[in-house]
Design a protein around this motif. Sequence first.
Motif, PDB file in Angstrom:
ATOM      1  N   MET A 131      -1.977 -17.466 -27.527  1.00  0.00           N
ATOM      2  CA  MET A 131      -2.768 -18.560 -28.624  1.00  0.00           C
ATOM      3  C   MET A 131      -4.312 -18.092 -28.586  1.00  0.00           C
ATOM      4  SD  MET A 131      -1.255 -21.787 -28.427  1.00  0.00           S
ATOM      5  CE  MET A 131      -1.852 -23.116 -28.758  1.00  0.00           C
ATOM      6  N   THR A 132      -4.500 -17.373 -27.636  1.00  0.00           N
ATOM      7  CA  THR A 132      -5.366 -16.445 -27.337  1.00  0.00           C
ATOM      8  C   THR A 132      -5.522 -14.730 -26.813  1.00  0.00           C
ATOM      9  OG1 THR A 132      -5.384 -17.179 -25.186  1.00  0.00           O
ATOM     10  CG2 THR A 132      -7.308 -18.966 -26.154  1.00  0.00           C
ATOM     11  N   VAL A 133      -5.500 -14.378 -28.080  1.00  0.00           N
ATOM     12  CA  VAL A 133      -4.792 -12.772 -27.479  1.00  0.00           C
ATOM     13  C   VAL A 133      -6.358 -11.597 -26.771  1.00  0.00           C
ATOM     14  CG1 VAL A 133      -4.988 -12.062 -29.954  1.00  0.00           C
ATOM     15  CG2 VAL A 133      -3.501 -10.864 -28.450  1.00  0.00           C
ATOM     16  N   GLY A 134      -7.248 -12.304 -27.894  1.00  0.00           N
ATOM     17  CA  GLY A 134      -8.045 -11.599 -26.604  1.00  0.00           C
ATOM     18  C   GLY A 134      -8.261  -9.736 -26.619  1.00  0.00           C
ATOM     19  N   THR A 135      -8.174  -8.976 -25.839  1.00  0.00           N
ATOM     20  CA  THR A 135      -8.285  -6.930 -26.442  1.00  0.00           C
ATOM     21  C   THR A 135      -6.186  -7.055 -25.764  1.00  0.00           C
ATOM     22  OG1 THR A 135      -9.186  -7.106 -23.958  1.00  0.00           O
ATOM     23  CG2 THR A 135     -10.581  -6.471 -25.948  1.00  0.00           C
ATOM     24  N   GLY A 184      -0.553 -12.880 -32.122  1.00  0.00           N
ATOM     25  CA  GLY A 184      -1.829 -12.951 -31.523  1.00  0.00           C
ATOM     26  C   GLY A 184      -2.500 -13.995 -31.929  1.00  0.00           C
ATOM     27  N   ILE A 185      -3.073 -14.716 -31.349  1.00  0.00           N
ATOM     28  CA  ILE A 185      -4.276 -15.337 -32.366  1.00  0.00           C
ATOM     29  C   ILE A 185      -5.765 -15.561 -31.990  1.00  0.00           C
ATOM     30  CG2 ILE A 185      -4.897 -18.111 -33.321  1.00  0.00           C
ATOM     31  CD1 ILE A 185      -2.336 -18.841 -33.290  1.00  0.00           C
ATOM     32  N   ASP A 186      -6.470 -14.759 -32.500  1.00  0.00           N
ATOM     33  CA  ASP A 186      -7.919 -15.480 -31.259  1.00  0.00           C
ATOM     34  C   ASP A 186      -8.670 -15.626 -32.908  1.00  0.00           C
ATOM     35  OD1 ASP A 186      -8.558 -13.975 -28.811  1.00  0.00           O
ATOM     36  OD2 ASP A 186     -10.410 -14.158 -29.714  1.00  0.00           O
ATOM     37  N   HIS A 212      -6.530 -13.978 -37.068  1.00  0.00           N
ATOM     38  CA  HIS A 212      -7.795 -14.685 -37.106  1.00  0.00           C
ATOM     39  C   HIS A 212      -7.962 -15.457 -36.972  1.00  0.00           C
ATOM     40  CE1 HIS A 212     -12.343 -14.593 -38.112  1.00  0.00           C
ATOM     41  NE2 HIS A 212     -12.439 -14.778 -36.217  1.00  0.00           N
ATOM     42  N   GLY A 213      -7.994 -16.690 -36.026  1.00  0.00           N
ATOM     43  CA  GLY A 213      -8.034 -18.295 -36.395  1.00  0.00           C
ATOM     44  C   GLY A 213      -8.562 -18.588 -35.141  1.00  0.00           C
ATOM     45  N   ASP A 214      -8.692 -20.414 -35.355  1.00  0.00           N
ATOM     46  CA  ASP A 214      -8.372 -20.265 -34.210  1.00  0.00           C
ATOM     47  C   ASP A 214      -7.232 -21.307 -33.459  1.00  0.00           C
ATOM     48  OD1 ASP A 214      -8.849 -23.489 -32.411  1.00  0.00           O
ATOM     49  OD2 ASP A 214     -11.363 -22.713 -33.275  1.00  0.00           O
ATOM     50  N   MET A 215      -7.144 -21.242 -32.049  1.00  0.00           N
ATOM     51  CA  MET A 215      -5.936 -22.170 -31.239  1.00  0.00           C
ATOM     52  C   MET A 215      -5.532 -23.438 -31.984  1.00  0.00           C
ATOM     53  SD  MET A 215      -6.597 -22.860 -27.921  1.00  0.00           S
ATOM     54  CE  MET A 215      -7.609 -22.378 -26.942  1.00  0.00           C
ATOM     55  N   ARG A 216      -6.502 -24.515 -32.154  1.00  0.00           N
ATOM     56  CA  ARG A 216      -6.189 -25.207 -33.004  1.00  0.00           C
ATOM     57  C   ARG A 216      -6.051 -25.871 -34.668  1.00  0.00           C
ATOM     58  NH1 ARG A 216     -12.941 -27.367 -31.887  1.00  0.00           N
ATOM     59  NH2 ARG A 216     -13.002 -25.118 -32.311  1.00  0.00           N
ATOM     60  N   GLY A 222     -11.277 -19.082 -23.298  1.00  0.00           N
ATOM     61  CA  GLY A 222     -13.109 -18.916 -21.618  1.00  0.00           C
ATOM     62  C   GLY A 222     -13.149 -17.427 -23.103  1.00  0.00           C
ATOM     63  N   LEU A 223     -13.730 -16.018 -22.168  1.00  0.00           N
ATOM     64  CA  LEU A 223     -14.622 -15.086 -22.447  1.00  0.00           C
ATOM     65  C   LEU A 223     -13.508 -14.028 -22.128  1.00  0.00           C
ATOM     66  CD1 LEU A 223     -17.368 -14.656 -24.976  1.00  0.00           C
ATOM     67  CD2 LEU A 223     -17.964 -14.244 -22.277  1.00  0.00           C
ATOM     68  N   SER A 224     -13.754 -12.811 -22.566  1.00  0.00           N
ATOM     69  CA  SER A 224     -12.822 -11.606 -22.037  1.00  0.00           C
ATOM     70  C   SER A 224     -14.459 -10.580 -21.893  1.00  0.00           C
ATOM     71  CB  SER A 224     -12.238 -11.371 -23.063  1.00  0.00           C
ATOM     72  OG  SER A 224     -12.937 -10.319 -24.106  1.00  0.00           O
ATOM     73  N   LEU A 225     -13.533 -10.050 -20.833  1.00  0.00           N
ATOM     74  CA  LEU A 225     -15.350  -9.410 -20.055  1.00  0.00           C
ATOM     75  C   LEU A 225     -16.025  -7.752 -21.808  1.00  0.00           C
ATOM     76  CD1 LEU A 225     -13.859  -6.490 -17.166  1.00  0.00           C
ATOM     77  CD2 LEU A 225     -15.970  -8.153 -17.263  1.00  0.00           C
ATOM     78  N   TRP A 226     -14.654  -7.809 -22.385  1.00  0.00           N
ATOM     79  CA  TRP A 226     -14.857  -7.155 -23.563  1.00  0.00           C
ATOM     80  C   TRP A 226     -16.156  -8.145 -24.388  1.00  0.00           C
ATOM     81  CZ3 TRP A 226     -14.974  -7.541 -28.721  1.00  0.00           C
ATOM     82  CH2 TRP A 226     -15.484  -6.991 -29.705  1.00  0.00           C
ATOM     83  N   GLN A 227     -15.758  -8.648 -25.026  1.00  0.00           N
ATOM     84  CA  GLN A 227     -16.927 -10.061 -25.321  1.00  0.00           C
ATOM     85  C   GLN A 227     -18.037  -9.782 -24.340  1.00  0.00           C
ATOM     86  OE1 GLN A 227     -14.345 -13.358 -25.300  1.00  0.00           O
ATOM     87  NE2 GLN A 227     -13.866 -13.434 -27.362  1.00  0.00           N
ATOM     88  N   MET A 228     -18.262  -9.557 -22.778  1.00  0.00           N
ATOM     89  CA  MET A 228     -19.682 -10.431 -21.967  1.00  0.00           C
ATOM     90  C   MET A 228     -20.449  -8.760 -22.189  1.00  0.00           C
ATOM     91  SD  MET A 228     -20.726 -12.222 -19.800  1.00  0.00           S
ATOM     92  CE  MET A 228     -20.057 -12.464 -18.362  1.00  0.00           C
ATOM     93  N   ASP A 266     -13.059 -29.311 -26.040  1.00  0.00           N
ATOM     94  CA  ASP A 266     -12.564 -29.545 -27.671  1.00  0.00           C
ATOM     95  C   ASP A 266     -11.310 -28.987 -27.759  1.00  0.00           C
ATOM     96  OD1 ASP A 266     -11.924 -32.251 -29.763  1.00  0.00           O
ATOM     97  OD2 ASP A 266     -12.287 -29.542 -30.841  1.00  0.00           O
ATOM     98  N   ALA A 267     -11.070 -27.007 -27.753  1.00  0.00           N
ATOM     99  CA  ALA A 267     -10.304 -26.694 -28.866  1.00  0.00           C
ATOM    100  C   ALA A 267      -9.374 -26.016 -27.269  1.00  0.00           C
ATOM    101  CB  ALA A 267     -11.049 -24.899 -28.312  1.00  0.00           C
ATOM    102  N   LEU A 268      -9.556 -26.358 -26.088  1.00  0.00           N
ATOM    103  CA  LEU A 268      -8.217 -26.618 -25.491  1.00  0.00           C
ATOM    104  C   LEU A 268      -7.297 -27.398 -25.442  1.00  0.00           C
ATOM    105  CD1 LEU A 268      -7.112 -25.109 -23.153  1.00  0.00           C
ATOM    106  CD2 LEU A 268      -8.788 -25.872 -21.738  1.00  0.00           C
TER     107      LEU A 268
END
Length: 326
Positions: free
Chosen positions: A52-56, A74-76, A100-104, A126-132, A241-243
Motif C-alpha cells: 500500500m506504500t510501494v515507494g521505490t 503497489g500503491i503510492d 497512483h493513489g492514496d492508501m485511504r 513515511g518518507l523514502s530516501l529517494w523522496q528525501m 489520518d492516512a495510516l
Amino acid sequence: MAIDLQWLRRVTERRKKETSEEGIRLHPPAMVKEVLDFLRVWELKKGVLVDMTVGTGGHTLAILQANPKVKVVGIDRDAASLEVSAKRLSDYADRVTLIHGDMRDTQRLLRQVGIGQVDGCLIDPGLSLWQMDSKRGFSFLDDTPLDMRMDRTSHVTAQTLLQTMSTDELECLFLQSGECRYDARRIAQAIVKERNRSGGIPTAKALAELVMQVKGVRGGRIHPATKVFLALRMAVNEEIDALRFGIVEGSKVLKKGGRLVVLTYQSLEDKTVKETFAALAQPPEKGDDRPMLRILTKDPIRPSYQERKQNPRARSCKLRAAERVK
Ligand SMILES: C[S@@+](CC[C@H](N)C(=O)[O-])C[C@H]1O[C@@H](n2cnc3c(N)ncnc32)[C@H](O)[C@@H]1O
C-alpha cells in the motif's frame, strides 16, 4: 549562522555509502524477512498481495523474488516514486500493477483494476530516501521552497502552513506531531517573527538555520530541526489520518486468513497502529459478534541486531501484524 558542520559531515558520509551507481539513493527496505514471514509469502500457492506504500519498490521486489506465483499491486501517492519503482520492477512487469493513489482509497483503487479480496497487505509509511533527495524541501540541505508534498497534485504545502498558521497553532503542531516538547513555543515564535520581518522563510535550508538559531533549542544527537521538519511533513501529508484509515482499508480488502503487516518508525505512528488494530480486534457493538482482526503481535517486533548495525535507518522500526478472521 551556518548548518552544524559535524552533522553535515556525518550526513555527507552516509549519503556517499547509500548512493547507487546510477547516482540515486534507493530506500533500503526494513525488516524484509519478518515482513515476508508474516505475509507467509513463501507458503502462498498463488495470490495477490498489496504493497500500500510501494515507494521505490524494495519490499515488493523482495516479495516477487521470493515467490514466482505471487502477484503484487503497489500503491503510492507519489507519482514520481512510482516511475522509479516501475523501472526497478520491470523484469516482473507481468506480476506487478502499480497505481497512483492514496492508501485511504485502497478498496476503490483495487476495484478499478478488477481485484476484490487479497491475501495480504503491507503498509510501510513515511518518507523514502529517494523522496528525501527529490528537492521538495524534505531535507535541511534543500535550497528549494518548503513544499513537502508527497502527492504533488494535493494543495497544501509546508510553505502554506508556515505562512498562515498562528504562533499558537504552530506550537500545537510541533507539540502534537513533532514531539519537541521543550522548544515548540520558542520555535513557533521565531517562525512568526521571521515571517513578519522578511515576508516568509524561503527555503528548507533557511528554516533549518532559523531553528538552529533559536536560543536554547535542543537536538541531542539529531539535528535540532528534525522534529520541526517531521511535524510539518506529517501535517502536510496528513500522515496519521492516512495510516489509521489505511489500516481500516487494508483490513477490509483482506480475505479471511489474509494478513496485514504495518511498519512504523516513530512513537505516534506506532501508537496509531496499536490503537487501530485494537479497535478492529474488538467485536462490533451490533450484529455479528466476531471481530474483524486477530492481532498476531502482542508487542511490536524489532529489527535484529545485525539489521540495526547494517542499516541504522531501521533502528527505530517496529512491526505489527494482524490476521483477518471473518
Ligand atoms: C518508507 S517509503 C516505502 C518504501 C518501500 N517499502 C520500499 O521498500 O521501497 C513510504 C512510501 O509511502 C508513500 N506514502 C505515504 N503516505 C501514503 C499514502 N497515504 N498513500 C499511499 N502512499 C503513501 C510515500 O510516498 C513513500 O513512497
